[in-house]
Design a protein around this motif. Structure first.
Motif, PDB file in Angstrom:
ATOM      1  N   LYS A 169       0.830  -1.202   0.000  1.00 54.25           N
ATOM      2  CA  LYS A 169       0.000   0.000   0.000  1.00 54.25           C
ATOM      3  C   LYS A 169       0.867   1.255   0.000  1.00 54.25           C
ATOM      4  N   LYS A 170       1.948   1.226   0.785  1.00 58.04           N
ATOM      5  CA  LYS A 170       2.847   2.375   0.848  1.00 58.04           C
ATOM      6  C   LYS A 170       3.530   2.598  -0.497  1.00 58.04           C
ATOM      7  N   ARG A 171       3.992   1.487  -1.116  1.00 61.09           N
ATOM      8  CA  ARG A 171       4.637   1.601  -2.419  1.00 61.09           C
ATOM      9  C   ARG A 171       3.663   2.152  -3.469  1.00 61.09           C
ATOM     10  N   LYS A 172       2.438   1.704  -3.407  1.00 58.76           N
ATOM     11  CA  LYS A 172       1.439   2.164  -4.375  1.00 58.76           C
ATOM     12  C   LYS A 172       1.204   3.667  -4.243  1.00 58.76           C
ATOM     13  N   GLN A 173       1.121   4.151  -3.017  1.00 58.66           N
ATOM     14  CA  GLN A 173       0.968   5.586  -2.785  1.00 58.66           C
ATOM     15  C   GLN A 173       2.193   6.351  -3.255  1.00 58.66           C
ATOM     16  N   GLN A 174       3.376   5.778  -3.007  1.00 65.58           N
ATOM     17  CA  GLN A 174       4.608   6.427  -3.464  1.00 65.58           C
ATOM     18  C   GLN A 174       4.636   6.536  -4.984  1.00 65.58           C
ATOM     19  N   ALA A 175       4.226   5.477  -5.667  1.00 65.56           N
ATOM     20  CA  ALA A 175       4.236   5.491  -7.132  1.00 65.56           C
ATOM     21  C   ALA A 175       3.336   6.598  -7.679  1.00 65.56           C
ATOM     22  N   ALA A 176       2.131   6.729  -7.122  1.00 62.28           N
ATOM     23  CA  ALA A 176       1.209   7.780  -7.571  1.00 62.28           C
ATOM     24  C   ALA A 176       1.788   9.160  -7.286  1.00 62.28           C
ATOM     25  N   GLY A 177       2.377   9.333  -6.106  1.00 64.31           N
ATOM     26  CA  GLY A 177       2.968  10.628  -5.765  1.00 64.31           C
ATOM     27  C   GLY A 177       4.157  10.965  -6.640  1.00 64.31           C
ATOM     28  N   CYS A 178       4.990   9.970  -6.944  1.00 63.61           N
ATOM     29  CA  CYS A 178       6.166  10.215  -7.778  1.00 63.61           C
ATOM     30  C   CYS A 178       5.761  10.565  -9.200  1.00 63.61           C
ATOM     31  N   LEU A 179       4.747   9.905  -9.744  1.00 65.01           N
ATOM     32  CA  LEU A 179       4.266  10.241 -11.085  1.00 65.01           C
ATOM     33  C   LEU A 179       3.686  11.648 -11.113  1.00 65.01           C
ATOM     34  N   THR A 180       2.964  12.010 -10.072  1.00 63.73           N
ATOM     35  CA  THR A 180       2.432  13.374  -9.988  1.00 63.73           C
ATOM     36  C   THR A 180       3.556  14.392 -10.038  1.00 63.73           C
TER      37      THR A 180
END
Length: 422
Positions: free
Chosen positions: A130-141
């Motif tokens: 879950k943490k990695r998934k949130q990080q991926a979305a934030g990094c793409l943003t």
């Protein structure tokens, strides 16, 4: 008798200066801990995305950084306006590349290439996933925001060329291929140059599509899932299309990308109805941005009615003939039903009159037409006598044929009425 051991004890009044091995290790370890605590490097939450992985799909995100999107003070905030679209990319665990484009048909400024969003690989813990998934979305943003703030490499915007470049970068990709293009859709270079577009009917859309096909500038999107977001939404300080013009623009891009076209099997084109907000105060570019052409839309350009002088006036007269009133009434209705319009009446004469009278007669005729339009309920009317015209913009005969002397005189002796929406 053996001599005394002079190294066993320090001399009176002096301290031992050479550290023991254990002391040296303690000192080194302490120094390392102090250094680590006092100057610890910041962890890169996106670092794991740089590791190559075998992935089922790839996505390319391209951001329009032309002047119409960037604005003079605050541009469109694609990064935070397309959260749902980026979440879909992360859900698929795609490999992602992010870049920006402007008017150069061959140049993409890549911000990041081949970033993995596979938040499951080597990660069996549900909380960590879950943490990695949130990080991926934030990094793409963050990457999309960086692309949106990149200085344009050239003036204008060529959206079709960006589509072609994006598809080309996906050619060798295994698995699913997705292209996400963030743009207002206002191309100002290439076959879809909209600076002279009327934004009115489907015949113009079909004509643009035919020109692009003839020039071979329409990209092949077979096997690519294309999504366009932000159409018809330029920066707040730029000229903006009306609701009807946004509908026309959407129809144009549906045509150009082959959406719902039975002749383009395997093509997927989605026009996302995403509302894009604006960014905060934009930091000025370090170097002057390239000069950018502007789309003014048909409503910002005058709609011109050319009325022949013979239909309006008798020879050498500035009195409007009664037979001309129905013609002027039609123009008046158009002006009254164009919201916020202003009207300019431009009078011209042919070269047969006296040079010293040309300006006076053309002004008198313009004034006479203005008076009629005002009487028919048109407000905000100005009149200008232009004397001799510089040319006949609407020949009385078909293009390619020569005008007779009489036709030329009829075209010169005219009144132009320009209706402009403001």
């Amino acid at each position: 008798m053996n001599p005394p051991d002079t190294t066993a004890l320090p001399a009176p009044g002096r301290r031992k200066t050479a550290p023991t091995l254990a002391g040296a290790l303690v000192m080194a370890l302490t120094a390392g801990l102090i250094s680590a605590c006092g100057d610890a490097p910041r962890l890169d939450a996106c670092a794991w995305m740089k590791e190559p992985v075998d992935t089922a799909g790839r996505t390319v995100v391209l951001v329009d950084d032309s002047a119409s999107v960037r604005g003079k003070t605050a541009g469109r905030d694609y990064a935070h306006g397309i959260g749902r679209l980026l979440s879909e990319v992360v859900d698929r665990k795609d490999m992602v590349s992010v870049g920006s484009f402007s008017g150069d048909s061959a140049q993409i400024t890549w911000i990041a290439k081949d970033r993995s969003t596979d938040w499951v690989k080597d990660n069996d813990n549900a909380i960590n996933q879950k943490k990695r998934k949130q990080q991926a979305a934030g990094c793409l943003t963050g990457l999309v925001g960086k692309a949106g703030s990149a200085a344009p490499q050239s003036g204008g915007s060529n959206v079709l060329a960006a589509l072609t470049a994006g598809v080309s970068s996906l050619d060798a990709a295994p698995g699913s291929r997705s292209l996400l293009v963030l743009t207002d859709g206002l191309s100002t270079t290439g076959c879809a140059d909209l600076r002279a577009a009327a934004f009115r009917d489907t015949s113009e859309i079909n004509a643009i599509a035919r020109v692009c096909a003839a020039r071979d500038e329409t990209p092949s999107l077979t096997g690519v899932d294309l999504t366009l977001a932000g159409l018809g939404q330029p920066a707040a300080d730029q000229p903006a299309p009306t609701a009807a013009q946004r509908t026309w623009l959407t129809a144009l891009w549906r045509k150009l990308c082959g959406a719902a076209d039975p002749a383009a099997p395997g093509t997927s084109c989605t026009l996302a109805p995403t509302a894009i907000g604006t960014t905060g105060q934009r930091t000025p570019d370090k170097k002057p941005a390239p000069q950018d052409p502007v789309v003014h839309y048909a409503d910002d350009r005058p709609e011109t009615y050319q009325l022949p002088g013979a239909a309006l006036f008798d020879t050498n007269s500035s009195t409007v003939r009664p037979q001309a009133l129905p013609l002027l009434n039609d123009v008046a209705v158009r002006a009254r039903t164009t919201p916020g319009s202003k009207v300019a009446v431009l009078g011209y004469v042919d070269p047969r009159g006296r040079p010293d009278n040309n300006q006076q007669l053309s002004q008198a005729r313009a004034n006479a037409v203005k008076k009629v339009l005002t009487g028919l309920g048109v407000t905000r009317v100005t009149a200008h006598g232009r004397g001799l015209p510089t040319g006949c913009s609407k020949p009385a005969r078909a293009a390619g044929s020569r005008m007779t002397a009489e036709e030329k005189l009829q075209c010169d002796r005219r009144v132009d009425i320009e209706i402009t929406r403001k």
